[in-house]
Design an enzyme around this catalytic site. Structure first.
Site, PDB file in Angstrom:
ATOM      1  N   ARG A  23       0.812  -1.224   0.000  1.00 27.05           N
ATOM      2  CA  ARG A  23       0.000   0.000   0.000  1.00 27.05           C
ATOM      3  C   ARG A  23       0.842   1.269   0.000  1.00 27.05           C
ATOM      4  O   ARG A  23       0.385   2.337  -0.381  1.00 27.05           O
ATOM      5  CB  ARG A  23      -0.901   0.025   1.238  1.00 27.05           C
ATOM      6  CG  ARG A  23      -1.882  -1.122   1.338  1.00 27.05           C
ATOM      7  CD  ARG A  23      -2.488  -1.164   2.726  1.00 27.05           C
ATOM      8  NE  ARG A  23      -1.440  -1.319   3.742  1.00 27.05           N
ATOM      9  CZ  ARG A  23      -1.605  -0.994   5.029  1.00 27.05           C
ATOM     10  NH1 ARG A  23      -2.745  -0.467   5.447  1.00 27.05           N
ATOM     11  NH2 ARG A  23      -0.622  -1.181   5.885  1.00 27.05           N
ATOM     12  N   GLN A  47       7.010  27.739  14.332  1.00 29.73           N
ATOM     13  CA  GLN A  47       6.790  27.975  12.906  1.00 29.73           C
ATOM     14  C   GLN A  47       7.262  26.764  12.131  1.00 29.73           C
ATOM     15  O   GLN A  47       8.257  26.132  12.492  1.00 29.73           O
ATOM     16  CB  GLN A  47       7.552  29.233  12.457  1.00 29.73           C
ATOM     17  CG  GLN A  47       7.304  29.639  11.016  1.00 29.73           C
ATOM     18  CD  GLN A  47       7.852  31.027  10.696  1.00 29.73           C
ATOM     19  OE1 GLN A  47       7.676  31.964  11.466  1.00 29.73           O
ATOM     20  NE2 GLN A  47       8.523  31.160   9.564  1.00 29.73           N
ATOM     21  N   ASN A  49       8.202  25.722   8.084  1.00 32.16           N
ATOM     22  CA  ASN A  49       8.466  26.275   6.760  1.00 32.16           C
ATOM     23  C   ASN A  49       8.660  25.160   5.744  1.00 32.16           C
ATOM     24  O   ASN A  49       9.048  24.039   6.101  1.00 32.16           O
ATOM     25  CB  ASN A  49       9.746  27.130   6.773  1.00 32.16           C
ATOM     26  CG  ASN A  49       9.675  28.267   7.767  1.00 32.16           C
ATOM     27  OD1 ASN A  49       8.615  28.814   8.034  1.00 32.16           O
ATOM     28  ND2 ASN A  49      10.827  28.634   8.320  1.00 32.16           N
ATOM     29  N   ARG A  59      21.098  27.536  -0.469  1.00 30.26           N
ATOM     30  CA  ARG A  59      20.429  28.451   0.457  1.00 30.26           C
ATOM     31  C   ARG A  59      21.225  28.489   1.756  1.00 30.26           C
ATOM     32  O   ARG A  59      21.530  27.465   2.331  1.00 30.26           O
ATOM     33  CB  ARG A  59      18.999  28.001   0.722  1.00 30.26           C
ATOM     34  CG  ARG A  59      18.097  27.999  -0.526  1.00 30.26           C
ATOM     35  CD  ARG A  59      16.666  27.613  -0.161  1.00 30.26           C
ATOM     36  NE  ARG A  59      15.823  27.463  -1.325  1.00 30.26           N
ATOM     37  CZ  ARG A  59      15.090  28.442  -1.868  1.00 30.26           C
ATOM     38  NH1 ARG A  59      15.137  29.656  -1.332  1.00 30.26           N
ATOM     39  NH2 ARG A  59      14.336  28.214  -2.921  1.00 30.26           N
ATOM     40  N   HIS A  62      22.568  30.635   7.100  1.00 35.60           N
ATOM     41  CA  HIS A  62      21.706  31.504   7.874  1.00 35.60           C
ATOM     42  C   HIS A  62      21.803  31.186   9.369  1.00 35.60           C
ATOM     43  O   HIS A  62      22.037  30.039   9.751  1.00 35.60           O
ATOM     44  CB  HIS A  62      20.256  31.343   7.420  1.00 35.60           C
ATOM     45  CG  HIS A  62      20.050  31.656   5.964  1.00 35.60           C
ATOM     46  ND1 HIS A  62      19.113  31.022   5.185  1.00 35.60           N
ATOM     47  CD2 HIS A  62      20.684  32.537   5.137  1.00 35.60           C
ATOM     48  CE1 HIS A  62      19.154  31.508   3.948  1.00 35.60           C
ATOM     49  NE2 HIS A  62      20.113  32.414   3.895  1.00 35.60           N
ATOM     50  N   LYS A  72      16.300  24.380  14.511  1.00 40.27           N
ATOM     51  CA  LYS A  72      15.591  23.849  13.349  1.00 40.27           C
ATOM     52  C   LYS A  72      15.687  22.329  13.298  1.00 40.27           C
ATOM     53  O   LYS A  72      16.743  21.757  13.552  1.00 40.27           O
ATOM     54  CB  LYS A  72      16.179  24.421  12.052  1.00 40.27           C
ATOM     55  CG  LYS A  72      16.075  25.928  11.917  1.00 40.27           C
ATOM     56  CD  LYS A  72      16.811  26.418  10.676  1.00 40.27           C
ATOM     57  CE  LYS A  72      16.744  27.928  10.559  1.00 40.27           C
ATOM     58  NZ  LYS A  72      17.546  28.434   9.412  1.00 40.27           N
ATOM     59  N   HIS A 119      23.207  27.443   9.237  1.00 47.76           N
ATOM     60  CA  HIS A 119      22.555  26.394   8.462  1.00 47.76           C
ATOM     61  C   HIS A 119      22.430  26.786   6.995  1.00 47.76           C
ATOM     62  O   HIS A 119      22.153  27.943   6.661  1.00 47.76           O
ATOM     63  CB  HIS A 119      21.145  26.112   9.013  1.00 47.76           C
ATOM     64  CG  HIS A 119      20.386  25.108   8.215  1.00 47.76           C
ATOM     65  ND1 HIS A 119      19.332  25.442   7.387  1.00 47.76           N
ATOM     66  CD2 HIS A 119      20.551  23.771   8.102  1.00 47.76           C
ATOM     67  CE1 HIS A 119      18.878  24.344   6.820  1.00 47.76           C
ATOM     68  NE2 HIS A 119      19.592  23.323   7.225  1.00 47.76           N
ATOM     69  N   TYR A 132      11.103  22.644   7.521  1.00 42.93           N
ATOM     70  CA  TYR A 132      11.817  23.050   8.725  1.00 42.93           C
ATOM     71  C   TYR A 132      10.793  23.238   9.848  1.00 42.93           C
ATOM     72  O   TYR A 132       9.852  24.013   9.692  1.00 42.93           O
ATOM     73  CB  TYR A 132      12.517  24.404   8.586  1.00 42.93           C
ATOM     74  CG  TYR A 132      13.155  24.762   7.279  1.00 42.93           C
ATOM     75  CD1 TYR A 132      14.519  25.028   7.221  1.00 42.93           C
ATOM     76  CD2 TYR A 132      12.414  24.909   6.101  1.00 42.93           C
ATOM     77  CE1 TYR A 132      15.126  25.413   6.031  1.00 42.93           C
ATOM     78  CE2 TYR A 132      13.014  25.286   4.914  1.00 42.93           C
ATOM     79  CZ  TYR A 132      14.371  25.536   4.886  1.00 42.93           C
ATOM     80  OH  TYR A 132      14.968  25.921   3.711  1.00 42.93           O
ATOM     81  N   GLU A 143      17.646  38.164  12.039  1.00 42.77           N
ATOM     82  CA  GLU A 143      18.183  37.223  11.054  1.00 42.77           C
ATOM     83  C   GLU A 143      19.553  37.685  10.544  1.00 42.77           C
ATOM     84  O   GLU A 143      19.758  38.869  10.275  1.00 42.77           O
ATOM     85  CB  GLU A 143      17.223  37.079   9.882  1.00 42.77           C
ATOM     86  CG  GLU A 143      15.896  36.436  10.249  1.00 42.77           C
ATOM     87  CD  GLU A 143      16.021  35.007  10.696  1.00 42.77           C
ATOM     88  OE1 GLU A 143      16.831  34.260  10.088  1.00 42.77           O
ATOM     89  OE2 GLU A 143      15.346  34.630  11.662  1.00 42.77           O
ATOM     90  N   ASP A 169      22.044  36.307  -0.039  1.00 41.11           N
ATOM     91  CA  ASP A 169      23.178  35.452   0.299  1.00 41.11           C
ATOM     92  C   ASP A 169      24.448  35.908  -0.416  1.00 41.11           C
ATOM     93  O   ASP A 169      25.550  35.800   0.122  1.00 41.11           O
ATOM     94  CB  ASP A 169      22.866  33.989  -0.026  1.00 41.11           C
ATOM     95  CG  ASP A 169      21.814  33.389   0.903  1.00 41.11           C
ATOM     96  OD1 ASP A 169      21.571  33.973   1.980  1.00 41.11           O
ATOM     97  OD2 ASP A 169      21.233  32.345   0.553  1.00 41.11           O
TER      98      ASP A 169
END
Length: 201
Positions: A23, A47, A49, A59, A62, A72, A119, A132, A143, A169
């Site tokens: 299945r 939160q 994301n 990416r 950060h 995270k 990260h 995340y 940030e 970035d």
């Protein structure tokens, strides 16, 4: 669920057990008890994301000001990425070091990085989809970022040619510049903040 500490203190890999038959498949994506055993406190989810990236997109790197920063729990639900954790905590034994973990839709593993760590990730497949779970909501005033191609950090992004970066970035400082600007978190502050979370249990 198997939990493996990474070489950078404050980061772990979580590998779930998968139960499949004709299945399809079922697994536990996140389990609070295993998180608390490994990390020492619960993930206060504020939160969630989701990002979708073309192959070759990078990416990050950060991070957010401590406290409260943003822990995270990251997993790739479609395709594959190289997820990268960078120790940017001034005074840490592994300051400036990085570790990469492949996250994909076969192993369905996840990484957890605690407050104060940097990260980023590189999409290895087209349409790589990453989720995340975050301990804090997005707060632009807190940030921060580091340039993902900073030679001092030396992340070996698995792309041919130049990776695709966001304008933000592209303009981020190097590790040395961030250190000079005084925007990097201190290791002792990160450890103290995590202890405060554990004592709140």
């Amino acid at each position: 669920m198997k939990v493996t500490p990474l070489s950078i203190e404050g980061a772990w890999e979580f590998t779930p057990l998968q139960f499949g038959d004709s299945r399809g498949m079922f697994m536990e994506l996140y389990k609070a008890e295993r998180m608390e055993e490994a990390v020492g406190h619960a993930l206060d989810l504020r939160q969630a994301n989701l990002s979708v990236s073309a192959a070759g997109v990078v990416r990050g790197i950060h991070f957010a000001d401590v406290p409260p920063s943003q822990a995270k729990y990251v997993t790739c639900v479609k395709g594959a990425v190289l997820d990268v954790i960078v120790d940017i905590r001034v005074g840490s034994p592994t300051f400036g070091k990085w570790e990469g973990v492949r996250l994909d839709d076969e192993t369905r593993n996840a990484v957890y990085l605690s407050e104060g760590l940097g990260h980023g990730f590189c999409a290895l497949t087209e349409g790589a989809t990453v989720t995340y779970l975050c301990s804090e909501g997005y707060a632009p005033q807190r940030e921060r970022g580091l340039h993902p191609l900073d030679a001092e950090i030396g992340v070996r992004w698995p792309v041919s040619g130049e990776p695709e970066l966001s304008a933000k970035d592209e303009q981020a400082p190097t590790l040395a510049q961030a250190l000079e600007l005084g925007i990097l978190p201190k290791y002792e502050d990160c450890v103290a903040y995590r202890r405060s979370l554990a004592s709140a249990l």
